[in-house]
Design a protein around this motif. Structure first.
Motif, mmCIF file in Angstrom:
data_model
loop_
_atom_site.group_PDB
_atom_site.id
_atom_site.type_symbol
_atom_site.label_atom_id
_atom_site.label_comp_id
_atom_site.label_asym_id
_atom_site.label_seq_id
_atom_site.Cartn_x
_atom_site.Cartn_y
_atom_site.Cartn_z
ATOM 1 N N LYS A 29 0.804 -1.237 0.000
ATOM 2 C CA LYS A 29 0.000 0.000 0.000
ATOM 3 C C LYS A 29 0.832 1.279 0.000
ATOM 4 N N ALA A 30 1.993 1.226 0.651
ATOM 5 C CA ALA A 30 2.793 2.444 0.801
ATOM 6 C C ALA A 30 3.149 3.055 -0.552
ATOM 7 N N TYR A 31 3.180 2.217 -1.605
ATOM 8 C CA TYR A 31 3.594 2.682 -2.936
ATOM 9 C C TYR A 31 2.400 3.127 -3.780
ATOM 10 N N VAL A 32 1.193 2.876 -3.319
ATOM 11 C CA VAL A 32 -0.010 3.266 -4.069
ATOM 12 C C VAL A 32 -0.108 4.791 -4.082
ATOM 13 N N GLU A 33 -0.490 5.345 -5.229
ATOM 14 C CA GLU A 33 -0.532 6.810 -5.344
ATOM 15 C C GLU A 33 -1.943 7.376 -5.177
ATOM 16 N N VAL A 34 -1.986 8.515 -4.513
ATOM 17 C CA VAL A 34 -3.217 9.292 -4.357
ATOM 18 C C VAL A 34 -2.871 10.709 -4.808
ATOM 19 N N GLY A 35 -3.570 11.190 -5.824
ATOM 20 C CA GLY A 35 -3.282 12.547 -6.316
ATOM 21 C C GLY A 35 -1.827 12.728 -6.717
ATOM 22 N N GLY A 36 -1.236 11.703 -7.353
ATOM 23 C CA GLY A 36 0.118 11.827 -7.886
ATOM 24 C C GLY A 36 1.235 11.662 -6.868
ATOM 25 N N GLN A 37 0.898 11.284 -5.636
ATOM 26 C CA GLN A 37 1.929 11.093 -4.595
ATOM 27 C C GLN A 37 1.673 9.770 -3.893
ATOM 28 N N ALA A 104 -0.640 4.051 5.796
ATOM 29 C CA ALA A 104 -1.974 3.875 5.219
ATOM 30 C C ALA A 104 -2.920 5.037 5.555
ATOM 31 N N ARG A 105 -2.454 6.049 6.315
ATOM 32 C CA ARG A 105 -3.281 7.229 6.636
ATOM 33 C C ARG A 105 -2.593 8.446 6.020
ATOM 34 N N ILE A 208 -6.690 3.920 4.783
ATOM 35 C CA ILE A 208 -7.038 3.280 3.513
ATOM 36 C C ILE A 208 -6.839 1.777 3.670
ATOM 37 N N THR A 209 -7.959 1.068 3.701
ATOM 38 C CA THR A 209 -7.914 -0.387 3.869
ATOM 39 C C THR A 209 -8.474 -1.091 2.637
ATOM 40 N N THR A 210 -9.610 -0.615 2.129
ATOM 41 C CA THR A 210 -10.324 -1.299 1.037
ATOM 42 C C THR A 210 -10.313 -0.420 -0.225
ATOM 43 N N PRO A 211 -10.703 -1.008 -1.388
ATOM 44 C CA PRO A 211 -10.770 -0.198 -2.615
ATOM 45 C C PRO A 211 -11.686 1.017 -2.456
ATOM 46 N N GLY A 212 -12.751 0.903 -1.686
ATOM 47 C CA GLY A 212 -13.642 2.046 -1.461
ATOM 48 C C GLY A 212 -12.928 3.192 -0.748
ATOM 49 N N ASP A 213 -12.080 2.853 0.211
ATOM 50 C CA ASP A 213 -11.306 3.890 0.923
ATOM 51 C C ASP A 213 -10.370 4.619 -0.038
ATOM 52 N N LEU A 214 -9.792 3.860 -0.977
ATOM 53 C CA LEU A 214 -8.851 4.474 -1.932
ATOM 54 C C LEU A 214 -9.597 5.437 -2.850
ATOM 55 N N ALA A 217 -10.231 8.538 -0.921
ATOM 56 C CA ALA A 217 -8.994 9.315 -0.742
ATOM 57 C C ALA A 217 -8.648 10.071 -2.024
ATOM 58 N N ARG A 218 -8.829 9.416 -3.178
ATOM 59 C CA ARG A 218 -8.473 10.064 -4.450
ATOM 60 C C ARG A 218 -9.406 11.239 -4.727
ATOM 61 N N ALA A 219 -10.682 11.079 -4.385
ATOM 62 C CA ALA A 219 -11.627 12.181 -4.591
ATOM 63 C C ALA A 219 -11.305 13.332 -3.641
ATOM 64 N N LEU A 220 -11.020 13.001 -2.381
ATOM 65 C CA LEU A 220 -10.775 14.041 -1.377
ATOM 66 C C LEU A 220 -9.451 14.761 -1.604
ATOM 67 N N ALA A 221 -8.471 14.051 -2.171
ATOM 68 C CA ALA A 221 -7.160 14.673 -2.411
ATOM 69 C C ALA A 221 -7.303 15.876 -3.329
#
Ligand code: CTP
Ligand code: MG
Length: 229
Positions: A29-37, A104-105, A208-214, A217-221
């Motif tokens: 998870k640490a490598y998953v990107e949210v808003g380009g980061q 994950a937060r 961020i635990t599940t695909p819904g959380d991701l 997070a992407r929308a909120l970012a």
């Protein structure tokens, strides 16, 4: 060399980021990107300005991705559980105060971090937590509504959590000796009968635990990153 009694405590941020992200399903998870980061880069960016050093626990054979902050950040190999990863982090640093924060937060407000840091230095142990807002009910044998549980005085525990390093190391070593596994560090300290301060957290600190959380997070970012800019 030792610091004088009046100098601020040497403080390290420890980031457990060695999980495999099984429930999310996108690799570690640490490598998953949210808003380009990456999630890890977001946590490092929030923590680094408030601490003397940042130590990250990564999966075996994983490299430290680009997170910025130059020589302030180093990596160790995590363990098979979150608890083992935190113990590896504790053994790898010699700070007076440690701030533990899950990679994950990714949204970590500066004022929560400051409050946890101060409470940890003064009281030995502190965690961000939010008063529970939903009605709580225990299921019955048919998985229907069983017993209502009063939410009064109940808190949902988040990270960051802060500790005097010696307090947390002792808690981890005792847990290891007794075969106790916990999902967070404050629980291990409380188990020793030591006080843990509850510091008001923030809804933005969701994990961020599940695909819904991701997705969330992407929308909120898009909103929160614009606010911070
Ligand atoms: N973590 C860790 N070492 C482990 C397991 C977890 O450092 N062996 C870290 C994760 O990287 C994460 C935090 O602990 O930042 C909280 O864990 P969790 O949300 O459960 O993440 P994962 O373990 O990666 O996810 P999953 O349980 O779905 O595999
Ligand atoms: Mg996990």
């Amino acid at each position: 060399m030792g610091r004088s009694l009046t100098s601020p405590p040497f403080t390290a941020a420890l980031i457990p980021a060695a999980g495999s992200g099984t429930r999310l399903g996108h690799g570690p998870k640490a490598y998953v990107e949210v808003g380009g980061q990456s999630l890890l880069a977001r946590s490092v960016a929030a923590l680094a300005p408030q601490v003397d050093e940042v130590v990250v626990a990564l999966p075996q054979d994983a490299g430290l991705p680009a997170v910025g902050f130059g020589g302030k950040v180093r990596a160790v190999t995590g363990g098979p559980t979150r608890q083992a990863s935190v113990l590896a982090l504790l053994r790898a640093c010699h700070a007076d105060v440690v701030l533990i924060h899950d990679a994950a937060r990714p949204f970590l407000p500066q004022q929560v971090l400051r409050a946890v840091r101060h409470a940890a230095a003064e009281q030995g142990a502190a965690t961000a937590a939010l008063p529970v807002a939903d009605t709580l009910v225990r299921e019955n044998a048919e998985r229907h509504w069983g017993q209502l549980t009063a939410r009064e005085g109940l808190w949902a525990v988040q990270t960051p959590q802060g500790f005097r390093r010696g307090v947390l190391l002792e808690a981890h070593l005792q847990a290891e000796r007794s075969g106790v596994q916990a999902t967070d560090d404050a629980g291990l300290v409380a188990r020793l009968g030591l006080p843990v301060a509850l510091v008001p957290g923030d809804a933005r600190l969701f994990k961020i635990t599940t695909p819904g959380d991701l997705e969330l997070a992407r929308a909120l970012a898009t909103v929160w990153d614009a606010e911070d800019a």
